[in-house]
Design a protein around this motif. Structure first.
Motif, mmCIF file in Angstrom:
data_model
loop_
_atom_site.group_PDB
_atom_site.id
_atom_site.type_symbol
_atom_site.label_atom_id
_atom_site.label_comp_id
_atom_site.label_asym_id
_atom_site.label_seq_id
_atom_site.Cartn_x
_atom_site.Cartn_y
_atom_site.Cartn_z
ATOM 1 N N GLY A 383 0.814 -1.214 0.000
ATOM 2 C CA GLY A 383 0.000 0.000 0.000
ATOM 3 C C GLY A 383 0.843 1.257 0.000
ATOM 4 O O GLY A 383 0.582 2.206 -0.757
ATOM 5 N N LEU A 384 1.878 1.273 0.836
ATOM 6 C CA LEU A 384 2.751 2.435 0.907
ATOM 7 C C LEU A 384 3.555 2.577 -0.380
ATOM 8 O O LEU A 384 3.775 3.690 -0.872
ATOM 9 C CB LEU A 384 3.687 2.301 2.106
ATOM 10 N N LEU A 387 1.392 4.174 -2.983
ATOM 11 C CA LEU A 387 1.228 5.607 -2.721
ATOM 12 C C LEU A 387 2.497 6.370 -3.122
ATOM 13 O O LEU A 387 2.414 7.429 -3.754
ATOM 14 C CB LEU A 387 0.920 5.827 -1.243
ATOM 15 N N SER A 388 3.660 5.820 -2.780
ATOM 16 C CA SER A 388 4.925 6.461 -3.147
ATOM 17 C C SER A 388 5.070 6.562 -4.662
ATOM 18 O O SER A 388 5.542 7.573 -5.195
ATOM 19 C CB SER A 388 6.103 5.669 -2.564
ATOM 20 N N ARG A 390 2.630 6.753 -6.855
ATOM 21 C CA ARG A 390 1.712 7.784 -7.342
ATOM 22 C C ARG A 390 2.311 9.175 -7.151
ATOM 23 O O ARG A 390 2.172 10.052 -8.020
ATOM 24 C CB ARG A 390 0.374 7.686 -6.613
ATOM 25 N N VAL A 391 2.988 9.379 -6.026
ATOM 26 C CA VAL A 391 3.652 10.669 -5.788
ATOM 27 C C VAL A 391 4.752 10.890 -6.825
ATOM 28 O O VAL A 391 4.868 11.966 -7.420
ATOM 29 C CB VAL A 391 4.231 10.723 -4.362
#
Length: 412
Positions: A383-384, A387-388, A390-391
């Protein structure tokens, strides 16, 4: 390798847009003092920011300094030191550990985000970064933050740039908060404690009302070579546990005496002052027991962050099971581990132990052949990691900037 030396932010924009058009990744450097950290990158183009080295503005009364990203860190430190000010997070100097020239830049300091012993009190580099000008992987300049904290509205992009290792944007200018230097400091030295007991002593000190600004433990096995001010403590065969207090002279002296009484169950403490104390903490900050020119200079070095209460047991187990050495900072929350070269294959075991303790590990020093086959930065949970990613895609969708430095398997 093609070296592209830029003169200003417009040059950076042009270089990034040209690289984007040809899908040619760029390696971002100031003076290259930290190039040996991270996964090896596949690129033949170097974006050199060393000419962006000006101090744009320094306002001692407002406690802020604005500098270009390629400004030498030592020069900026000398400037603010002349006004009795400092970077409160004590940025680490990696030159001794990596065996490189002492040529770090302010941009490299922010990109790496490696804070020193006062991290437990003052926060990290990201907490002192007020604003930044940078160029994204689209070749567009943008500004994040401002000159005071209350100017920051919307997304706080500065927090993303700090510790990103140049993978999101090319910083061209940064504004940092500086703080007054303490008038005096005292360091309590406890001798001969084992790792677990030292962890308890540091926890007691940090939980006391005496405003401790640093707590570290150096086991006796780490004293295999001359270590400057640490060796000057006198007994290299004995472990030392260090606790620092800072402030005006009367306050530092009074709190040191009170803390000495509070820590008496762990033994009698010696007190060292001011210049000697500062030299000791510089040794801890820069991990001089594992310096490249020392007895352990050929060993890989890991930087492990974990809950402080778990530090003593985790570090002791790593040293015992691998034959390596450890140094504790941040009250046990930061462990520097030097492992024998034969322990490289144990990266999976090390990370398993670190995961179980609720921490993460980063391989700071190792040969390039090792870094090609080991995840230098701790793998993130799914999950992290999503997210990373996507950033990153929001800043640099084609992976032009420092491609692959953070991930061994990178696909733009």
């Amino acid at each position: 390798m093609d070296t592209l030396k830029v003169r200003d932010a417009k040059d950076v924009e042009q270089v990034v847009r040209t690289a984007l058009a040809s899908e040619q990744p760029l390696e971002i450097v100031g003076h290259g003092s930290k190039r040996a950290i991270g996964q090896p990158m596949a690129t033949n183009a170097l974006l050199d920011l060393s000419a962006l080295n000006a101090v744009t503005s320094y306002e001692p009364n407002e406690l802020i300094v604005t500098v270009q990203a390629g400004a030498p860190l030592n020069d900026v430190r000398s400037l603010i030191d002349s006004k009795n000010q400092q970077f409160a997070f004590e940025p680490m100097n990696t030159s001794a550990l990596l065996g490189t020239p002492d040529t770090g830049t302010v941009g490299g300091m922010i990109g790496a985000g490696l804070a020193g012993p006062r991290r437990i009190k003052a926060g990290g580099a990201r907490d002192h970064l007020l604003g930044a000008h940078a160029v994204s992987g689209f070749g567009d300049s943008f500004k994040a933050g401002g000159r005071v904290v209350k100017n920051v509205t919307g997304y706080d992009l500065c927090k993303l740039l700090a510790g990103s290792w140049g993978t999101l944007a090319v910083m061209t200018e940064v504004t940092l908060k500086v703080m007054p230097r303490a008038e005096s400091e005292r360091t309590l030295v406890l001798r001969g404690l084992d790792d677990i007991t030292a962890n308890r002593a540091m926890t007691a000190a940090l939980g006391s009302p005496f405003d401790v600004s640093a707590a570290a433990h150096v086991p006796n096995s780490a004293f295999r070579a001359e270590q400057g001010a640490l060796a000057d403590l006198g007994s290299p065969q004995q472990a030392v546990t260090l606790v620092r207090l800072e402030g005006i002279t009367a306050s530092a002296a009074h709190r040191a005496a009170s803390l000495d009484k509070a820590l008496s169950p762990f033994g009698a403490a010696e007190v060292v002052e001011d210049v000697t104390s500062a030299a000791i903490w510089n040794c801890v900050r820069d991990v001089l027991p594992f310096a490249a020119g020392g007895a352990l200079g050929a060993w890989p070095v890991w930087r492990i962050v974990c809950p402080p209460a778990s530090g003593g047991a985790l570090g002791q187990a790593l040293a015992r099971n691998t034959g390596g050495d450890v140094v504790y900072d941040w009250g046990g929350g930061l462990i520097w581990a030097a492992l024998p070269p034969s322990a490289d294959a144990q990266a999976g075991v090390l990370r398993s132990r670190v995961n179980a303790a609720g921490g993460h590990a980063m391989l700071v020093r190792a040969a390039e052949s090792v870094r090609r086959n080991v995840d230098v930065f701790h793998p993130q949970e799914d999950g992290l990691a999503a997210l990373s990613e996507r950033v990153r895609l929001g800043f640099d969708p084609k992976g032009i900037l420092n491609r692959g430095r953070l991930m061994r398997r990178f696909a733009p």
